[in-house]
Design an enzyme around this catalytic site. Structure first.
Site, mmCIF file in Angstrom:
data_model
loop_
_atom_site.group_PDB
_atom_site.id
_atom_site.type_symbol
_atom_site.label_atom_id
_atom_site.label_comp_id
_atom_site.label_asym_id
_atom_site.label_seq_id
_atom_site.Cartn_x
_atom_site.Cartn_y
_atom_site.Cartn_z
ATOM 1 N N GLU A 1 0.835 -1.228 0.038
ATOM 2 C CA GLU A 1 -0.135 0.147 -0.103
ATOM 3 C C GLU A 1 0.884 1.177 -0.086
ATOM 4 O O GLU A 1 1.415 1.257 0.972
ATOM 5 C CB GLU A 1 -0.997 0.186 1.317
ATOM 6 C CG GLU A 1 -1.748 -0.974 1.319
ATOM 7 C CD GLU A 1 -2.889 -1.045 0.177
ATOM 8 O OE1 GLU A 1 -3.124 -0.001 -0.233
ATOM 9 O OE2 GLU A 1 -3.759 -1.996 0.248
ATOM 10 N N CYS B 1 -2.542 8.984 2.454
ATOM 11 C CA CYS B 1 -2.139 8.585 0.938
ATOM 12 C C CYS B 1 -3.271 8.952 0.095
ATOM 13 O O CYS B 1 -3.122 8.945 -1.177
ATOM 14 C CB CYS B 1 -1.895 7.133 1.059
ATOM 15 S SG CYS B 1 -3.149 6.398 1.922
HETATM 16 P P1 NAP Z 1 7.942 5.394 4.815
HETATM 17 O O1 NAP Z 1 9.144 6.391 4.992
HETATM 18 O O2 NAP Z 1 8.037 4.531 3.565
HETATM 19 O O3 NAP Z 1 7.940 4.370 6.190
HETATM 20 C C1 NAP Z 1 6.921 3.503 6.299
HETATM 21 C C2 NAP Z 1 7.435 2.511 7.170
HETATM 22 O O4 NAP Z 1 8.733 1.898 6.572
HETATM 23 C C3 NAP Z 1 8.149 3.069 8.480
HETATM 24 O O5 NAP Z 1 7.507 2.074 9.461
HETATM 25 C C4 NAP Z 1 9.249 3.027 8.207
HETATM 26 O O6 NAP Z 1 10.313 2.903 9.311
HETATM 27 C C5 NAP Z 1 9.680 1.875 7.313
HETATM 28 N N1 NAP Z 1 10.866 1.769 6.634
HETATM 29 C C6 NAP Z 1 11.486 2.774 6.149
HETATM 30 N N2 NAP Z 1 12.716 2.549 5.619
HETATM 31 C C7 NAP Z 1 12.765 1.182 5.650
HETATM 32 C C8 NAP Z 1 13.477 0.047 5.154
HETATM 33 N N3 NAP Z 1 14.718 0.534 4.361
HETATM 34 N N4 NAP Z 1 13.290 -1.093 5.277
HETATM 35 C C9 NAP Z 1 12.219 -1.550 5.975
HETATM 36 N N5 NAP Z 1 11.355 -0.545 6.411
HETATM 37 C C10 NAP Z 1 11.515 0.717 6.113
HETATM 38 O O7 NAP Z 1 6.532 6.259 4.845
HETATM 39 P P2 NAP Z 1 6.008 7.192 6.005
HETATM 40 O O8 NAP Z 1 6.772 8.670 5.813
HETATM 41 O O9 NAP Z 1 5.983 6.350 7.186
HETATM 42 O O10 NAP Z 1 4.579 7.210 5.562
HETATM 43 C C11 NAP Z 1 4.058 8.092 4.372
HETATM 44 C C12 NAP Z 1 4.003 7.389 3.169
HETATM 45 O O11 NAP Z 1 3.053 6.249 3.322
HETATM 46 C C13 NAP Z 1 3.272 8.151 1.903
HETATM 47 O O12 NAP Z 1 3.905 7.916 0.882
HETATM 48 C C14 NAP Z 1 2.099 7.744 2.003
HETATM 49 O O13 NAP Z 1 1.224 7.920 0.824
HETATM 50 C C15 NAP Z 1 1.957 6.348 2.207
HETATM 51 N N6 NAP Z 1 0.916 5.593 2.702
HETATM 52 C C16 NAP Z 1 0.093 4.682 2.029
HETATM 53 C C17 NAP Z 1 -1.012 4.021 2.464
HETATM 54 C C18 NAP Z 1 -1.775 3.209 1.450
HETATM 55 O O14 NAP Z 1 -2.754 2.740 2.113
HETATM 56 N N7 NAP Z 1 -1.418 3.149 0.175
HETATM 57 C C19 NAP Z 1 -1.556 4.509 3.629
HETATM 58 C C20 NAP Z 1 -0.578 5.424 4.415
HETATM 59 C C21 NAP Z 1 0.286 6.028 3.965
HETATM 60 P P3 NAP Z 1 10.782 4.339 10.187
HETATM 61 O O15 NAP Z 1 9.566 4.902 10.734
HETATM 62 O O16 NAP Z 1 11.580 3.670 11.243
HETATM 63 O O17 NAP Z 1 11.469 5.062 8.977
#
Ligand code: NAP
Length: 482
Positions: free
Chosen positions: A255, A289
């Site tokens: 997602e 998102c």
């Molecule tokens: P993110 O930076 O991609 O982080 C999401 C999760 O991934 C966090 O738990 C993060 O941990 C972890 N993570 C980061 N780098 C990683 C790696 N190299 N390996 C494994 N895990 C890793 O996203 P975000 O800033 O938290 O959230 C915003 C994004 O989520 C936006 O792009 C939004 O559109 C998307 N989103 C999508 C949906 C959907 O249903 N499509 C819903 C909500 C949000 P840390 O926190 O420790 O960095």
């Protein structure tokens, strides 16, 4: 005196016990409204992650063999407990995420519904029995739990993004390791307590926090017992995880990010269109998102729409999430504010006209004011990137073909919103827009009973509806002759 938030920072949650990480590191959790440190949670290492997978593996056979009715009753109890504790959970979400209390209450209700819905799905797991076309045997298809699932969630919906995965996984008979975002881990830990109270056995849900998500996740995905990765977050991290999961050919649900268009036709009911756009743009202060990222308004109603949206955006009360009067809370971090402002400045330099907002708010919290901007060229960075904040860029359009082409001019395909009184046109345009979800005369699409997910680079698979549980089940086909 411990603050209420720090009560949920007792340790990693592994095998039903709270434990310190093996290295003893800590991650600070701060309140985005003030910058104050709320609590410190453990910083898991690769060894801690291995212990969590071990716990999930130990619990897996018994949980998979637990009668679906019993799993269903436990999930139903999770729903009831979440509803009973809605106020406390909403306050915790608001504190660590910053979102307005009314948004946090909405999130708790939404998050709890995944337990109710999946309690009902647990006892409706499908199966097939058919005569093969050649007549020689029967085709039996049995759906089995896919195996241990690693779940990774973002900070913007700390409760709902976790329950949207945990509830169908448990309904399917899988055990899980959840890694919530480092910015908002307290809600995930608070919910771990609740699951235990509802009767979820030790090891079925494990929760770990880490400041090194790359190596920790890679270690879990390298364990051959892990058969599922369900990730919600940015498209960039999703791509990295898909590559990591490919090494062991692990089933992935993704997602990812969005760039939702709102399309307002001349014949739209303007009250409905403005209300719907406010909801699509400002739920969670734009940190969603599904948030409206590009607002296309047909020339005949453009100026009236801009005037009315600007009035509504200007009237919003900005403040700390925990203040019950707040309608727009802070952004998650200072970096998020800088990114939003970079996009606004880029649009302004390309000829964008600011109608309200447009300058970061001074002070200790991470605030950005509700902003309306018009005359933005579609070459501006904010037309391609997720704004993830309270900024509403409005683009003027003339024809249906023009707006469909422009709406589809993005690598993303998560949500889209269409406002028109002509339902025939609404359905026709819904069919032409490349998105997994369409709001037709409606600014909200999320519903636990509906399949949530995106096309193109917004993701793979669906959460919710009848599709959600299937992501955690593997069909087994038996060719039976008798
Ligand atoms: P993110 O930076 O991609 O982080 C999401 C999760 O991934 C966090 O738990 C993060 O941990 C972890 N993570 C980061 N780098 C990683 C790696 N190299 N390996 C494994 N895990 C890793 O996203 P975000 O800033 O938290 O959230 C915003 C994004 O989520 C936006 O792009 C939004 O559109 C998307 N989103 C999508 C949906 C959907 O249903 N499509 C819903 C909500 C949000 P840390 O926190 O420790 O960095």
């Amino acid at each position: 005196m411990p603050t209420p938030a720090s009560r949920h920072a007792r340790g990693l949650y592994i095998a039903g016990r709270w434990c310190d990480g093996e290295a003893g590191g800590r991650i600070a959790v701060t309140d985005p409204s003030t910058g104050t440190v709320l609590a410190h949670v453990p910083d898991a290492t690769v060894a801690d992650a291995a212990a969590a997978v071990e716990a999930a593996a130990a619990a897996a056979p018994t949980w998979a063999a637990t009668p679906p009715r019993r799993r269903s009753e436990i999930l139903r109890r999770c729903f009831e407990l979440m509803v009973e504790r809605a106020d406390a959970l909403a306050a915790l979400i608001s504190l660590e995420n910053g979102k307005a209390l009314r948004d946090a209450r909405g999130e708790v209700a939404y998050a709890a519904e995944f337990f109710r819905w999946n309690a009902e799905e647990a006892v409706r797991i499908p199966g097939d029995f058919a005569l093969a076309p050649a007549g020689a045997n029967r085709i039996i298809v049995d759906y089995q739990p896919i195996g241990i699932a690693v779940l990774i969630t973002p900070w913007n919906f700390p409760a709902a993004m976790a329950t949207r995965k945990i509830a169908p996984a448990l309904a399917a008979g899988c055990t899980v390791v959840l890694k919530p975002a480092s910015e908002t881990p307290l809600t995930a830990y608070a919910l771990a307590d609740l699951y235990a109270e509802a009767g979820v056995p030790p090891g079925v849900v494990n929760v770990i926090t880490t400041s090194t998500p790359g190596p920790v996740t890679a270690a879990m995905l390298a364990d051959p017992r892990v058969r599922k990765l369900s990730f919600t977050g940015s498209t960039g991290v999703g791509r990295l995880l898909l590559a990591e999961a490919a090494k062991n050919v692990i089933s992935c649900s993704m997602e990812l990010g969005g760039n939702a268009p709102v399309i307002v036709f001349d014949d739209a009911d303007l009250d409905v269109a403005v209300d719907g756009t406010m909801l699509a743009k400002m739920r969670n202060a734009g940190e969603a998102c599904t948030a409206a990222n590009r607002i296309f308004v047909q020339a005949g109603v453009h100026d009236a729409f801009v005037r009315r949206l600007t009035e509504r955006m200007t009237a919003l009360k900005v403040g700390p999430g925990i203040d019950p009067l707040t309608e727009c809370g802070p952004m998650i971090t200072a970096a998020a504010v800088s990114k939003i402002h970079r996009l606004v400045e880029d649009a302004r330099q390309r000829g964008g006209r600011i109608h309200c907002g447009g300058t970061p708010t001074a002070g200790s919290g991470h605030f950005y004011p509700p902003t309306v901007i018009t005359d933005v060229p579609t070459t501006a960075a904010m037309a391609r990137e997720e704004i993830f904040g309270p900024v509403a860029p409005i683009y003027r359009f003339e024809s249906e073909d023009e707006v469909v082409a422009e709406a589809n001019n993005t690598e993303y395909g998560l949500a889209a919103y269409i406002f028109t009184r002509d339902i025939g046109r609404g359905l026709r345009v819904s069919g032409r827009i490349e998105a997994g979800m369409i709001g037709l005369n409606r600014g909200l699409v999320s519903d636990p009973a509906a399949p949530f997910g995106g096309v193109k680079q917004s993701g793979l698979g669906r959460e919710g509806g009848h599709h959600g549980i299937l992501e955690f089940l593997e069909p087994k086909y038996i060719a039976a002759a008798f």
